[in-house]
Design a protein around this motif. Structure first.
Motif, PDB file in Angstrom:
ATOM      1  N   VAL A 204       0.865  -1.023  -0.087  1.00  0.00           N
ATOM      2  CA  VAL A 204      -0.001   0.051  -0.219  1.00  0.00           C
ATOM      3  C   VAL A 204       0.886   1.269   0.041  1.00  0.00           C
ATOM      4  O   VAL A 204       0.537   2.430  -0.792  1.00  0.00           O
ATOM      5  CB  VAL A 204      -0.903   0.157   1.243  1.00  0.00           C
ATOM      6  N   GLU A 205       1.903   1.252   0.776  1.00  0.00           N
ATOM      7  CA  GLU A 205       2.843   2.491   0.640  1.00  0.00           C
ATOM      8  C   GLU A 205       3.373   2.721  -0.510  1.00  0.00           C
ATOM      9  O   GLU A 205       3.520   3.890  -0.773  1.00  0.00           O
ATOM     10  CB  GLU A 205       3.907   2.207   2.062  1.00  0.00           C
ATOM     11  N   GLU A 206       3.849   1.485  -1.083  1.00  0.00           N
ATOM     12  CA  GLU A 206       4.349   1.959  -2.594  1.00  0.00           C
ATOM     13  C   GLU A 206       3.421   2.429  -3.539  1.00  0.00           C
ATOM     14  O   GLU A 206       3.639   3.462  -4.118  1.00  0.00           O
ATOM     15  CB  GLU A 206       4.798   0.371  -3.107  1.00  0.00           C
ATOM     16  N   ALA A 207       2.006   1.756  -3.634  1.00  0.00           N
ATOM     17  CA  ALA A 207       1.042   2.302  -4.486  1.00  0.00           C
ATOM     18  C   ALA A 207       0.680   3.815  -4.238  1.00  0.00           C
ATOM     19  O   ALA A 207       0.433   4.498  -4.880  1.00  0.00           O
ATOM     20  CB  ALA A 207      -0.085   1.466  -4.445  1.00  0.00           C
ATOM     21  N   ALA A 208       0.647   4.033  -2.688  1.00  0.00           N
ATOM     22  CA  ALA A 208       0.118   5.419  -2.110  1.00  0.00           C
ATOM     23  C   ALA A 208       1.075   6.437  -2.688  1.00  0.00           C
ATOM     24  O   ALA A 208       0.561   7.476  -2.963  1.00  0.00           O
ATOM     25  CB  ALA A 208      -0.196   5.426  -0.897  1.00  0.00           C
ATOM     26  N   ALA A 209       2.279   6.472  -2.891  1.00  0.00           N
ATOM     27  CA  ALA A 209       3.259   7.134  -3.170  1.00  0.00           C
ATOM     28  C   ALA A 209       3.085   7.753  -4.676  1.00  0.00           C
ATOM     29  O   ALA A 209       3.076   9.058  -4.805  1.00  0.00           O
ATOM     30  CB  ALA A 209       4.875   6.772  -2.984  1.00  0.00           C
ATOM     31  N   HIS A 210       2.518   6.805  -5.496  1.00  0.00           N
ATOM     32  CA  HIS A 210       2.159   7.571  -6.775  1.00  0.00           C
ATOM     33  C   HIS A 210       0.775   8.511  -6.725  1.00  0.00           C
ATOM     34  O   HIS A 210       0.814   9.317  -7.479  1.00  0.00           O
ATOM     35  CB  HIS A 210       1.924   6.196  -7.827  1.00  0.00           C
ATOM     36  N   LEU A 211       0.079   8.012  -5.784  1.00  0.00           N
ATOM     37  CA  LEU A 211      -1.044   9.017  -5.740  1.00  0.00           C
ATOM     38  C   LEU A 211      -0.891  10.095  -5.006  1.00  0.00           C
ATOM     39  O   LEU A 211      -1.433  11.268  -5.401  1.00  0.00           O
ATOM     40  CB  LEU A 211      -2.213   8.201  -5.001  1.00  0.00           C
ATOM     41  N   VAL A 212      -0.027  10.243  -4.085  1.00  0.00           N
ATOM     42  CA  VAL A 212       0.661  11.364  -3.078  1.00  0.00           C
ATOM     43  C   VAL A 212       1.027  12.311  -4.330  1.00  0.00           C
ATOM     44  O   VAL A 212       0.731  13.570  -4.330  1.00  0.00           O
ATOM     45  CB  VAL A 212       1.720  10.962  -2.415  1.00  0.00           C
ATOM     46  N   GLU A 213       1.760  11.882  -5.282  1.00  0.00           N
ATOM     47  CA  GLU A 213       2.332  12.882  -6.440  1.00  0.00           C
ATOM     48  C   GLU A 213       1.054  13.459  -7.127  1.00  0.00           C
ATOM     49  O   GLU A 213       1.296  14.669  -7.463  1.00  0.00           O
ATOM     50  CB  GLU A 213       3.101  12.206  -7.451  1.00  0.00           C
ATOM     51  N   VAL A 214       0.138  12.773  -7.433  1.00  0.00           N
ATOM     52  CA  VAL A 214      -1.131  13.317  -8.153  1.00  0.00           C
ATOM     53  C   VAL A 214      -1.532  14.405  -7.226  1.00  0.00           C
ATOM     54  O   VAL A 214      -2.053  15.558  -7.775  1.00  0.00           O
ATOM     55  CB  VAL A 214      -2.041  12.307  -8.584  1.00  0.00           C
ATOM     56  N   ILE A 215      -1.960  13.908  -5.978  1.00  0.00           N
ATOM     57  CA  ILE A 215      -2.574  14.660  -5.152  1.00  0.00           C
ATOM     58  C   ILE A 215      -1.793  16.092  -4.962  1.00  0.00           C
ATOM     59  O   ILE A 215      -2.512  17.231  -5.036  1.00  0.00           O
ATOM     60  CB  ILE A 215      -2.846  14.212  -3.615  1.00  0.00           C
ATOM     61  N   ARG A 216      -0.640  16.302  -4.778  1.00  0.00           N
ATOM     62  CA  ARG A 216       0.221  17.410  -4.395  1.00  0.00           C
ATOM     63  C   ARG A 216       0.344  18.106  -5.888  1.00  0.00           C
ATOM     64  O   ARG A 216       0.398  19.312  -5.754  1.00  0.00           O
ATOM     65  CB  ARG A 216       1.448  17.123  -3.845  1.00  0.00           C
ATOM     66  N   GLU A 217      -0.008  17.603  -6.890  1.00  0.00           N
ATOM     67  CA  GLU A 217       0.059  18.426  -8.277  1.00  0.00           C
ATOM     68  C   GLU A 217      -1.425  18.926  -8.367  1.00  0.00           C
ATOM     69  O   GLU A 217      -1.482  20.260  -8.538  1.00  0.00           O
ATOM     70  CB  GLU A 217       0.380  17.466  -9.334  1.00  0.00           C
ATOM     71  N   VAL A 218      -2.471  18.222  -8.288  1.00  0.00           N
ATOM     72  CA  VAL A 218      -3.716  18.555  -8.553  1.00  0.00           C
ATOM     73  C   VAL A 218      -4.302  19.355  -7.387  1.00  0.00           C
ATOM     74  O   VAL A 218      -5.223  20.376  -7.558  1.00  0.00           O
ATOM     75  CB  VAL A 218      -4.595  17.431  -8.826  1.00  0.00           C
ATOM     76  N   ARG A 219      -4.114  19.161  -6.199  1.00  0.00           N
ATOM     77  CA  ARG A 219      -4.566  19.758  -4.945  1.00  0.00           C
ATOM     78  C   ARG A 219      -5.981  19.780  -4.707  1.00  0.00           C
ATOM     79  O   ARG A 219      -6.573  20.906  -4.711  1.00  0.00           O
ATOM     80  CB  ARG A 219      -3.768  21.045  -4.894  1.00  0.00           C
ATOM     81  N   PRO A 220      -6.545  18.576  -4.746  1.00  0.00           N
ATOM     82  CA  PRO A 220      -8.163  18.580  -4.829  1.00  0.00           C
ATOM     83  C   PRO A 220      -8.520  18.846  -3.500  1.00  0.00           C
ATOM     84  O   PRO A 220      -8.047  18.363  -2.429  1.00  0.00           O
ATOM     85  CB  PRO A 220      -8.447  16.986  -5.196  1.00  0.00           C
ATOM     86  N   GLN A 221      -9.660  19.681  -3.247  1.00  0.00           N
ATOM     87  CA  GLN A 221     -10.356  19.923  -2.074  1.00  0.00           C
ATOM     88  C   GLN A 221     -11.275  18.615  -1.664  1.00  0.00           C
ATOM     89  O   GLN A 221     -11.571  18.523  -0.490  1.00  0.00           O
ATOM     90  CB  GLN A 221     -11.135  20.854  -2.128  1.00  0.00           C
ATOM     91  N   VAL A 222     -11.549  18.069  -2.638  1.00  0.00           N
ATOM     92  CA  VAL A 222     -12.335  16.802  -2.415  1.00  0.00           C
ATOM     93  C   VAL A 222     -11.859  15.551  -3.167  1.00  0.00           C
ATOM     94  O   VAL A 222     -11.374  15.487  -4.489  1.00  0.00           O
ATOM     95  CB  VAL A 222     -13.915  17.165  -3.024  1.00  0.00           C
ATOM     96  N   LEU A 223     -12.046  14.476  -2.509  1.00  0.00           N
ATOM     97  CA  LEU A 223     -11.482  12.880  -2.947  1.00  0.00           C
ATOM     98  C   LEU A 223     -12.910  12.208  -2.670  1.00  0.00           C
ATOM     99  O   LEU A 223     -13.541  11.921  -1.769  1.00  0.00           O
ATOM    100  CB  LEU A 223     -10.595  12.408  -2.146  1.00  0.00           C
ATOM    101  N   VAL A 224     -12.915  11.290  -4.034  1.00  0.00           N
ATOM    102  CA  VAL A 224     -14.149  10.442  -4.105  1.00  0.00           C
ATOM    103  C   VAL A 224     -13.497   9.121  -4.315  1.00  0.00           C
ATOM    104  O   VAL A 224     -12.820   8.880  -5.099  1.00  0.00           O
ATOM    105  CB  VAL A 224     -15.201  10.640  -4.939  1.00  0.00           C
ATOM    106  N   THR A 225     -13.745   7.894  -3.386  1.00  0.00           N
ATOM    107  CA  THR A 225     -13.502   6.510  -3.312  1.00  0.00           C
ATOM    108  C   THR A 225     -14.341   5.686  -2.952  1.00  0.00           C
ATOM    109  O   THR A 225     -15.372   5.857  -2.426  1.00  0.00           O
ATOM    110  CB  THR A 225     -11.890   6.397  -3.191  1.00  0.00           C
ATOM    111  N   TYR A 226     -14.101   4.358  -2.669  1.00  0.00           N
ATOM    112  CA  TYR A 226     -14.857   3.284  -2.157  1.00  0.00           C
ATOM    113  C   TYR A 226     -14.763   3.360  -0.534  1.00  0.00           C
ATOM    114  O   TYR A 226     -13.791   3.765  -0.102  1.00  0.00           O
ATOM    115  CB  TYR A 226     -14.277   1.951  -2.541  1.00  0.00           C
ATOM    116  N   ASP A 227     -15.635   2.674  -0.050  1.00  0.00           N
ATOM    117  CA  ASP A 227     -15.241   2.286   1.331  1.00  0.00           C
ATOM    118  C   ASP A 227     -14.535   1.269   1.752  1.00  0.00           C
ATOM    119  O   ASP A 227     -13.848   0.688   0.728  1.00  0.00           O
ATOM    120  CB  ASP A 227     -16.776   2.119   1.977  1.00  0.00           C
TER     121      ASP A 227
END
Length: 295
Positions: A117-140
């Motif tokens: 999970v930590e490995e995969a999350a790092a890829h998403l961190v890069e997107v979050i810090r670029e896009v800077r979304p106020q809102v995130l939608v995902t699953y439970d």
């Protein structure tokens, strides 16, 4: 950061087609209203079953080319919704569809379910810090219905949301950014029941009707905290679903997956606030995922 859109929405999904089924109307609505909508898809959906007979050779147990085909389907779906920023986690094919729970595919090389999970999350961190979304939608935490890739998408999205806002974590991935609100995809039980009643009354052209339990994310109405009315964008959602032709058969306001069991298409889409503060008065549902957020 002055060039950022005023409202920024990030959606994290497991496979191509999940976004259109769950959030197609929401995505089209916010794009039309000028928000930046970013979709991150975690796998190519290589293990999906194929509906059209003339494309059956693409399946994983034959030519194993379904993933690359679904990249094109996703691009077509995003054109229907107006979404121009859609990405695959870590790049196309970085993580492979894990198949249904309990199968050998869960642990094949590169399977998303078997990824740290930590490995995969790092890829998403890069997107979050670029896009800077106020809102995130995902699953439970159950991924809506227990699919391993949906569960893993939840874990990765929630972990990345924490890491992205943490000072000192991977400065090479950009400046820290904390997401204000996180929502999980939901369907209120009363709405699902009404939708299936419409389906049975209409007699849509599918061999059977799915069970209520086959609809991901169905919960008691009391758990719903937000309802986004996408009625004006229902045609766009339906067109996006139709673009995923290997996975979805559409018949008017209804659809079926490879099991040929009909389900209703929901034009109003529902959510449960999992992190952050509601922007609605106490006891009321939000009608805007950005309610109460700041730029």
């Amino acid at each position: 950061m002055t060039d950022l859109a005023a409202r920024r929405l990030l959606l994290v999904h497991a496979h191509p087609d999940d976004e259109s089924i769950n959030n197609g109307a929401t995505m089209a609505k916010y794009v039309a209203e000028g928000a930046r909508v970013t979709l991150v898809t975690c796998t190519l959906g290589e293990e999906g079953e194929v509906i059209p007979p003339d494309l059956a050779h693409l399946a994983a147990d034959r030519d194993d080319r379904l993933g690359e085909h679904r990249v094109g389907e996703l691009a077509d779906a995003m054109r229907e919704l107006g979404v121009t920023d859609h990405r695959f986690l870590g790049g196309p094919g970085r993580f492979r569809d894990s198949g249904m729970m309990g199968l050998d595919q869960n642990h094949r090389p590169g399977a998303f379910w078997d990824t740290d999970v930590e490995e995969a999350a790092a890829h998403l961190v890069e997107v979050i810090r670029e896009v800077r979304p106020q809102v995130l939608v995902t699953y439970d935490a159950d991924g809506g219905y227990g699919h391993p890739d949906h569960i893993q998408a939840h874990r990765v999205a929630m972990r990345a949301a924490v890491l992205a806002g943490r000072d000192g974590y991977r400065p090479d991935l950009g400046e820290p950014f904390a997401i204000g609100k996180i929502y999980w995809n939901r369907v209120p039980r009363s709405v699902a029941e009404e939708g299936f009643a419409r389906l049975r009354a209409a007699g849509a052209g599918f061999p059977g009707v799915a069970a209520l339990g086959d609809v991901p994310g169905v919960v008691d109405d009391t758990e719903i905290t937000a309802a986004v009315d996408g009625t004006a964008y229902a045609a766009r959602k339906t067109a996006a679903m139709r673009a995923h032709a290997t996975q979805i058969a559409v018949d008017g306001p209804f659809f079926a997956l490879s099991n040929d069991l009909g389900q209703p298409i929901f034009a109003t889409e529902y959510y449960q606030l999992a992190h952050g503060e509601s922007g609605a008065p106490p006891g009321e549902r939000e009608n805007d995922l950005f309610a109460g957020v700041s730029a």
